[in-house]
Design an enzyme around this catalytic site. Structure first.
Site, PDB file in Angstrom:
ATOM      1  N   HIS A  35       0.841  -1.207   0.000  1.00 20.17           N
ATOM      2  CA  HIS A  35       0.000   0.000   0.000  1.00 20.17           C
ATOM      3  C   HIS A  35       0.874   1.255   0.000  1.00 20.17           C
ATOM      4  O   HIS A  35       0.585   2.231  -0.682  1.00 20.17           O
ATOM      5  CB  HIS A  35      -0.882   0.043   1.251  1.00 20.17           C
ATOM      6  CG  HIS A  35      -1.862  -1.094   1.382  1.00 20.17           C
ATOM      7  ND1 HIS A  35      -1.738  -2.053   2.360  1.00 20.17           N
ATOM      8  CD2 HIS A  35      -2.968  -1.413   0.694  1.00 20.17           C
ATOM      9  CE1 HIS A  35      -2.745  -2.916   2.263  1.00 20.17           C
ATOM     10  NE2 HIS A  35      -3.511  -2.553   1.261  1.00 20.17           N
ATOM     11  N   GLN A 150      -9.104  -6.963 -10.762  1.00 20.68           N
ATOM     12  CA  GLN A 150      -9.713  -5.739 -10.238  1.00 20.68           C
ATOM     13  C   GLN A 150      -9.308  -4.535 -11.091  1.00 20.68           C
ATOM     14  O   GLN A 150     -10.153  -3.702 -11.440  1.00 20.68           O
ATOM     15  CB  GLN A 150      -9.268  -5.555  -8.787  1.00 20.68           C
ATOM     16  CG  GLN A 150      -9.613  -4.211  -8.185  1.00 20.68           C
ATOM     17  CD  GLN A 150      -9.358  -4.174  -6.698  1.00 20.68           C
ATOM     18  OE1 GLN A 150     -10.098  -4.780  -5.927  1.00 20.68           O
ATOM     19  NE2 GLN A 150      -8.317  -3.485  -6.277  1.00 20.68           N
ATOM     20  N   VAL A 173       4.489  -5.409  -4.752  1.00 21.54           N
ATOM     21  CA  VAL A 173       5.600  -5.432  -3.790  1.00 21.54           C
ATOM     22  C   VAL A 173       5.624  -6.813  -3.140  1.00 21.54           C
ATOM     23  O   VAL A 173       4.570  -7.337  -2.749  1.00 21.54           O
ATOM     24  CB  VAL A 173       5.429  -4.334  -2.720  1.00 21.54           C
ATOM     25  CG1 VAL A 173       6.543  -4.399  -1.689  1.00 21.54           C
ATOM     26  CG2 VAL A 173       5.383  -2.969  -3.391  1.00 21.54           C
ATOM     27  N   LEU A 181       3.027  -9.179  -0.908  1.00 27.79           N
ATOM     28  CA  LEU A 181       2.487  -8.659   0.354  1.00 27.79           C
ATOM     29  C   LEU A 181       0.972  -8.596   0.258  1.00 27.79           C
ATOM     30  O   LEU A 181       0.421  -8.239  -0.783  1.00 27.79           O
ATOM     31  CB  LEU A 181       3.026  -7.255   0.632  1.00 27.79           C
ATOM     32  CG  LEU A 181       4.523  -7.089   0.805  1.00 27.79           C
ATOM     33  CD1 LEU A 181       4.815  -5.718   1.421  1.00 27.79           C
ATOM     34  CD2 LEU A 181       5.118  -8.167   1.670  1.00 27.79           C
ATOM     35  N   SER A 182       0.302  -8.967   1.342  1.00 34.08           N
ATOM     36  CA  SER A 182      -1.157  -8.925   1.396  1.00 34.08           C
ATOM     37  C   SER A 182      -1.579  -8.779   2.843  1.00 34.08           C
ATOM     38  O   SER A 182      -0.934  -9.350   3.738  1.00 34.08           O
ATOM     39  CB  SER A 182      -1.734 -10.228   0.828  1.00 34.08           C
ATOM     40  OG  SER A 182      -3.086 -10.383   1.224  1.00 34.08           O
ATOM     41  N   ARG A 184      -3.877 -10.225   4.072  1.00 28.14           N
ATOM     42  CA  ARG A 184      -4.308 -11.563   4.511  1.00 28.14           C
ATOM     43  C   ARG A 184      -3.122 -12.456   4.886  1.00 28.14           C
ATOM     44  O   ARG A 184      -3.338 -13.525   5.453  1.00 28.14           O
ATOM     45  CB  ARG A 184      -5.160 -12.229   3.432  1.00 28.14           C
ATOM     46  CG  ARG A 184      -6.517 -11.535   3.261  1.00 28.14           C
ATOM     47  CD  ARG A 184      -7.468 -12.308   2.371  1.00 28.14           C
ATOM     48  NE  ARG A 184      -8.827 -11.791   2.447  1.00 28.14           N
ATOM     49  CZ  ARG A 184      -9.363 -10.944   1.568  1.00 28.14           C
ATOM     50  NH1 ARG A 184      -8.665 -10.511   0.540  1.00 28.14           N
ATOM     51  NH2 ARG A 184     -10.601 -10.516   1.729  1.00 28.14           N
TER      52      ARG A 184
HETATM   53  P1  AMP Z   1      -6.584  -3.674  -0.365  1.00 28.97           P
HETATM   54  O1  AMP Z   1      -6.386  -2.902   0.882  1.00 28.97           O
HETATM   55  O2  AMP Z   1      -6.174  -5.107  -0.269  1.00 28.97           O
HETATM   56  O3  AMP Z   1      -7.949  -3.474  -0.977  1.00 28.97           O
HETATM   57  O4  AMP Z   1      -5.573  -3.067  -1.415  1.00 28.97           O
HETATM   58  C1  AMP Z   1      -5.581  -1.681  -1.705  1.00 28.97           C
HETATM   59  C2  AMP Z   1      -4.720  -1.432  -2.896  1.00 28.97           C
HETATM   60  O5  AMP Z   1      -3.380  -1.867  -2.623  1.00 28.97           O
HETATM   61  C3  AMP Z   1      -5.181  -2.220  -4.146  1.00 28.97           C
HETATM   62  O6  AMP Z   1      -5.060  -1.398  -5.284  1.00 28.97           O
HETATM   63  C4  AMP Z   1      -4.222  -3.377  -4.159  1.00 28.97           C
HETATM   64  O7  AMP Z   1      -4.026  -3.901  -5.454  1.00 28.97           O
HETATM   65  C5  AMP Z   1      -2.955  -2.728  -3.643  1.00 28.97           C
HETATM   66  N1  AMP Z   1      -2.027  -3.742  -3.130  1.00 28.97           N
HETATM   67  C6  AMP Z   1      -2.277  -4.726  -2.246  1.00 28.97           C
HETATM   68  N2  AMP Z   1      -1.185  -5.499  -2.055  1.00 28.97           N
HETATM   69  C7  AMP Z   1      -0.216  -4.996  -2.857  1.00 28.97           C
HETATM   70  C8  AMP Z   1       1.151  -5.367  -3.125  1.00 28.97           C
HETATM   71  N3  AMP Z   1       1.734  -6.412  -2.537  1.00 28.97           N
HETATM   72  N4  AMP Z   1       1.832  -4.617  -4.009  1.00 28.97           N
HETATM   73  C9  AMP Z   1       1.251  -3.557  -4.634  1.00 28.97           C
HETATM   74  N5  AMP Z   1      -0.019  -3.159  -4.420  1.00 28.97           N
HETATM   75  C10 AMP Z   1      -0.752  -3.878  -3.544  1.00 28.97           C
END
Ligand code: AMP
Length: 293
Positions: A35, A150, A173, A181-182, A184
């Site tokens: 993020h 998405q 990333v 990275l997630s 989750r």
């Molecule tokens: P989320 O909070 O999971 O809905 O993600 C918010 C935004 O961050 C979305 O546009 C995701 O695609 C992006 N995002 C989540 N994980 C990553 C990552 N590892 N690298 C780059 N962007 C990410």
């Protein structure tokens, strides 16, 4: 960081509208370095606003809406050094009220992949993104390439509904071992965390085959499936064309390698977007330089 919680407070953003674009980074919070990379990218483009909202309509009834990590204080701490203009963190009522409201039906790009395993998910995503665009009126919105489908589904909405916003996608990333990275990932125990690397390994394996000259989809799917044997269950391991996600047997142009699998309690996804050129295979993007949505 200034936190805005209601639509009334959003007029404060008007002071930021100027010669440069107002840039929105939509998130569900539980922020990590992925993020933050989106935010750093946004800051280079103009004054940036981060939205933090765990959107109930994009979770299925059996999914992790209640368990999804929420920690606004720590999110604000992470954002503090990055120079964002504001964080918009609305309550669910502020976004949805209590009536059955209008929602957005995604186009054909939402069929298959995550759209198949998560019915209603992309409708929820598009509905909340459209609300955020309406409320915050950004000129640019930044999304992570990690959520590949998405990106493409939002691209189709913006194009079809003639929304005046430019989309930007930022590379995924990863941890040192390749795991994307997630938010989750924090559901994983030590053994699951170790096995979770099989998603990115599957993508790398398919990429190696492409680099070696393979142009048929089937062997790539099979190689990815083999690497994903370490997952507790495989949801999909697919090769699709970009941007419309058709399934071609023979690959050319821009393609998406996409995997989804369950590891312990976590449903994880990962992908690679590539361009097959005459002389080899290169990393690519969804909304990269000069491309249409
Ligand atoms: P989320 O909070 O999971 O809905 O993600 C918010 C935004 O961050 C979305 O546009 C995701 O695609 C992006 N995002 C989540 N994980 C990553 C990552 N590892 N690298 C780059 N962007 C990410």
């Amino acid at each position: 960081v200034k936190v805005l919680g209601s639509a009334d407070e959003l007029s404060e953003l008007d002071a930021l509208r100027g010669p440069g674009p107002l840039v929105l980074v939509p998130t569900m919070g539980a922020l990590h370095e992925g993020h933050l990379e989106l935010v750093r990218h946004a800051r280079k483009l103009g004054p940036a606003v981060v939205s933090i909202f765990v959107n109930p309509t994009q979770f299925g009834p059996e999914e992790d809406f209640a368990a999804y990590p929420r920690d606004l204080a720590s999110d604000l701490e992470l954002l503090e050094p990055l120079g964002v203009e504001a964080v918009y963190a609305p309550a669910v009522d502020e976004m949805y009220g209590d009536s059955e409201g209008v929602s957005i039906r995604p186009g054909h790009r939402a069929r298959g992949l995550c759209g198949a395993g998560r019915p209603g998910h992309f409708s929820g995503v598009l509905t909340v993104v459209a609300k955020l665009f309406g409320l915050l009126r950004p000129e640019v919105a930044v999304f992570g390439r990690k959520d590949a489908q998405q990106c493409l589904v939002i691209g189709q909405m913006v194009a079809d509904l003639k929304m005046p916003v430019k989309l930007v996608d930022v590379p995924t990333v990863r941890e040192d071992d390749g795991l994307a990275l997630s938010s989750r990932n924090r559901y994983l125990n030590e053994d699951q965390r170790r096995r979770a690397v099989c998603l990115s390994r599957a993508l790398r394996r398919a990429r190696e085959l492409l680099d070696a000259g393979e142009r048929e989809a089937a062997p790539l799917r099979m190689a990815m499936g083999q690497e994903l044997a370490e997952a507790d269950s495989l949801e999909y391991a697919e090769v699709r064309q970009v941007p419309d996600l058709q399934e071609n047997d023979r690959l050319s142009g821009r393609i998406l390698l996409a995997v989804a699998a369950r590891i312990g309690p976590a449903r994880l996804i990962d992908n690679m977007v590539l361009e097959i050129a005459e002389h080899g295979v290169n990393d690519s993007s969804f909304f990269g330089a000069g491309r249409e949505t």
